[in-house]
Design an enzyme around this catalytic site. Structure first.
Site, PDB file in Angstrom:
ATOM      1  N   HIS A  26       9.456 -56.684 -31.112  1.00 39.06           N
ATOM      2  CA  HIS A  26      10.439 -55.605 -30.961  1.00 39.06           C
ATOM      3  C   HIS A  26      11.652 -56.046 -30.134  1.00 39.06           C
ATOM      4  O   HIS A  26      12.682 -55.370 -30.144  1.00 39.06           O
ATOM      5  CB  HIS A  26       9.805 -54.395 -30.253  1.00 39.06           C
ATOM      6  CG  HIS A  26       8.756 -53.699 -31.061  1.00 39.06           C
ATOM      7  ND1 HIS A  26       7.408 -53.763 -30.752  1.00 39.06           N
ATOM      8  CD2 HIS A  26       8.844 -52.920 -32.171  1.00 39.06           C
ATOM      9  CE1 HIS A  26       6.716 -53.045 -31.626  1.00 39.06           C
ATOM     10  NE2 HIS A  26       7.557 -52.539 -32.500  1.00 39.06           N
ATOM     11  N   ARG A  43      -1.787 -47.505 -43.239  1.00 34.96           N
ATOM     12  CA  ARG A  43      -2.045 -47.492 -41.808  1.00 34.96           C
ATOM     13  C   ARG A  43      -3.080 -46.423 -41.454  1.00 34.96           C
ATOM     14  O   ARG A  43      -3.196 -45.404 -42.141  1.00 34.96           O
ATOM     15  CB  ARG A  43      -0.761 -47.168 -41.023  1.00 34.96           C
ATOM     16  CG  ARG A  43       0.308 -48.253 -41.080  1.00 34.96           C
ATOM     17  CD  ARG A  43       1.558 -47.758 -40.376  1.00 34.96           C
ATOM     18  NE  ARG A  43       2.667 -48.689 -40.478  1.00 34.96           N
ATOM     19  CZ  ARG A  43       2.962 -49.605 -39.570  1.00 34.96           C
ATOM     20  NH1 ARG A  43       2.218 -49.716 -38.487  1.00 34.96           N
ATOM     21  NH2 ARG A  43       4.003 -50.401 -39.731  1.00 34.96           N
ATOM     22  N   THR A  58      -1.041 -65.233 -30.474  1.00 31.19           N
ATOM     23  CA  THR A  58      -1.731 -66.409 -29.950  1.00 31.19           C
ATOM     24  C   THR A  58      -3.215 -66.218 -30.226  1.00 31.19           C
ATOM     25  O   THR A  58      -3.631 -65.215 -30.791  1.00 31.19           O
ATOM     26  CB  THR A  58      -1.510 -66.560 -28.432  1.00 31.19           C
ATOM     27  OG1 THR A  58      -2.158 -65.456 -27.764  1.00 31.19           O
ATOM     28  CG2 THR A  58      -0.030 -66.564 -28.086  1.00 31.19           C
TER      29      THR A  58
END
Length: 419
Positions: free
Chosen positions: A48, A86, A234
């Site tokens: 964002h 979603r 990550t």
């Protein structure tokens, strides 16, 4: 350079509906613009940041940004960039997320700037008041089914399936642009490249609703990584802007480990360093890549921007201590950050315990024989100090702020003893 030239240099211009017209508008008046942020979690993440910082760049150029929190659209779900429907959140959860996001946005935009203070809006304020008849007659009537089906956000989901709920998202986002145009005089919407269809739909609604309307759309490229892996992820998961979800140390480490192929591009996207400074770092990558000066500068700039000077200094301190092995110099809070993901063992026994017994009890060593061998070979470190006496005893003096002892076995295997 003007704001569009700056965005172009930084590689932040993907598509513009009318570049010449927008440039003229930006050069001749203070323009109100907005970018939307749907509350799908209780924190924004680094993906964002490009949109947030783009709003900030416009504000620094004298224009007035509006950060739109999608309190209503967050209840619906944007199909853009998604392969499946979603999961819908309750209104209470979305309201909680909205409040958290408002607080985060306040870190980056100046809400007290003289002449062009930033604003925060919530689309629940107008969408929440809509009744079904008004929605269908006054808004839905402006959208042809073929027009909507041709949009990439819908096309990409037709095979997998898309509900009417998500299909209607485009209409609701278009209505946002119309309401901000009418109520705030907002003439520009910016967003990621996946929002192009929604943005142009909003422009079409404004054109059909308001006589002689003059509004524009601009999209920013989605951030990618040169190695093909997803940006902002990550092994530990998403890199959040909330320090309680991603610690400042983890945040700093993400940026310091940026690939040489990506670092200059990220420097352009995520910092306010000048063109001259960025070009200098580009030269240093070509002449002395081993120094990783660009990565250090990128990590410093973005960590300070998101978490502040103190958190940046703490992240550097943790990194230095881990590299040098000077663990005893860290505070308990720094230990929590630096060793968040290492194996841990909670010890509630006697204040004193032999190192051999502790190694076996915490499963750092598989047996007493192996523990003694590891110690005598110099492979065991306690708080950064090598322990080679097999008769060593761990006492309260080895506890950092009476909370942790850090044990290292070998070169890189860390373990955390918690009390």
């Amino acid at each position: 350079m003007d704001v569009l030239q700056d965005l172009e240099y930084r590689g932040l211009l993907n598509q513009i509906t009318d570049e010449d017209g927008l440039r003229t508008l930006l050069n001749n008046e203070k323009v109100k613009l907005y970018c939307g942020f749907d509350p799908t979690a209780d924190s924004l993440h680094i993906g964002h940041l490009v949109g947030i910082l783009s709003l900030k760049r416009f504000q620094m150029a004298g224009h007035q940004p509006i950060a739109l929190v999608g309190g209503a659209t967050g209840l619906i779900g944007d199909p853009s960039g998604k392969k499946a429907e979603r999961t819908l959140n309750s209104q209470d959860i979305v309201e909680h997320y909205s409040q958290s996001i408002k607080s985060q946005l306040s870190q980056f935009l100046d809400f007290e700037a003289e002449g062009n203070p930033a604003k925060i809006a919530n689309n629940f304020d107008w969408i929440g008041k809509l009744d079904l008849i008004t929605f269908l007659r006054d808004i839905g009537k402006s959208f042809g089914l073929n027009y909507m089906l041709a949009k990439d956000s819908v096309q990409s989901r037709l095979d997998a399936g898309i509900s009417f709920t998500e299909f209607s998202y485009m209409i609701l986002q278009s209505y946002d642009f119309l309401k901000l145009y009418e109520n705030e005089g907002c003439k520009l919407q910016i967003g990621g490249s996946d929002q192009w269809g929604n943005i142009t739909a909003g422009l079409e609604l404004i054109r059909k609703t308001v006589d002689d309307a003059k509004a524009f759309g601009l999209t920013i490229p989605l951030v990618t990584k040169a190695d093909g892996t997803k940006f902002g992820k990550t092994e530990g998961g998403t890199i959040w802007l909330d320090k309680d979800k991603t610690s400042p140390y983890e945040f700093y480490q993400f940026w310091i480990n940026t690939d040489d192929r990506d670092v200059i591009r990220y420097m352009k996207y995520f910092t306010f360093l000048s063109k001259e400074q960025i070009e200098q770092f580009k030269n240093e990558i070509e002449t002395a890549p081993e120094k990783r000066l660009a990565q250090k500068a990128l990590a410093e700039e973005v960590t300070k921007l998101v978490h502040g000077e103190e958190a940046y200094s703490q992240a550097v301190k943790i990194s230095t201590a881990l590299f040098s092995g000077s663990i005893s110099e860290l505070s308990a809070d720094e230990i929590k950050q630096g060793f968040k993901d290492v194996p841990s063992f909670e010890y509630n026994g006697d204040p004193e315990i032999s190192l051999v017994d502790l190694l076996v009890m915490s499963k750092i060593s598989p047996s007493k024989r192996q523990a003694r061998e590891d110690i005598s070979n110099g492979a065991v470190y306690v708080n950064g100090e090598r322990m080679q006496d097999v008769e060593s005893v761990i006492t309260k003096e080895h506890r950092i702020e009476d909370q942790f002892t850090v044990i290292r076995r070998g070169k890189k295997k860390y373990f955390l003893i918690k009390y």
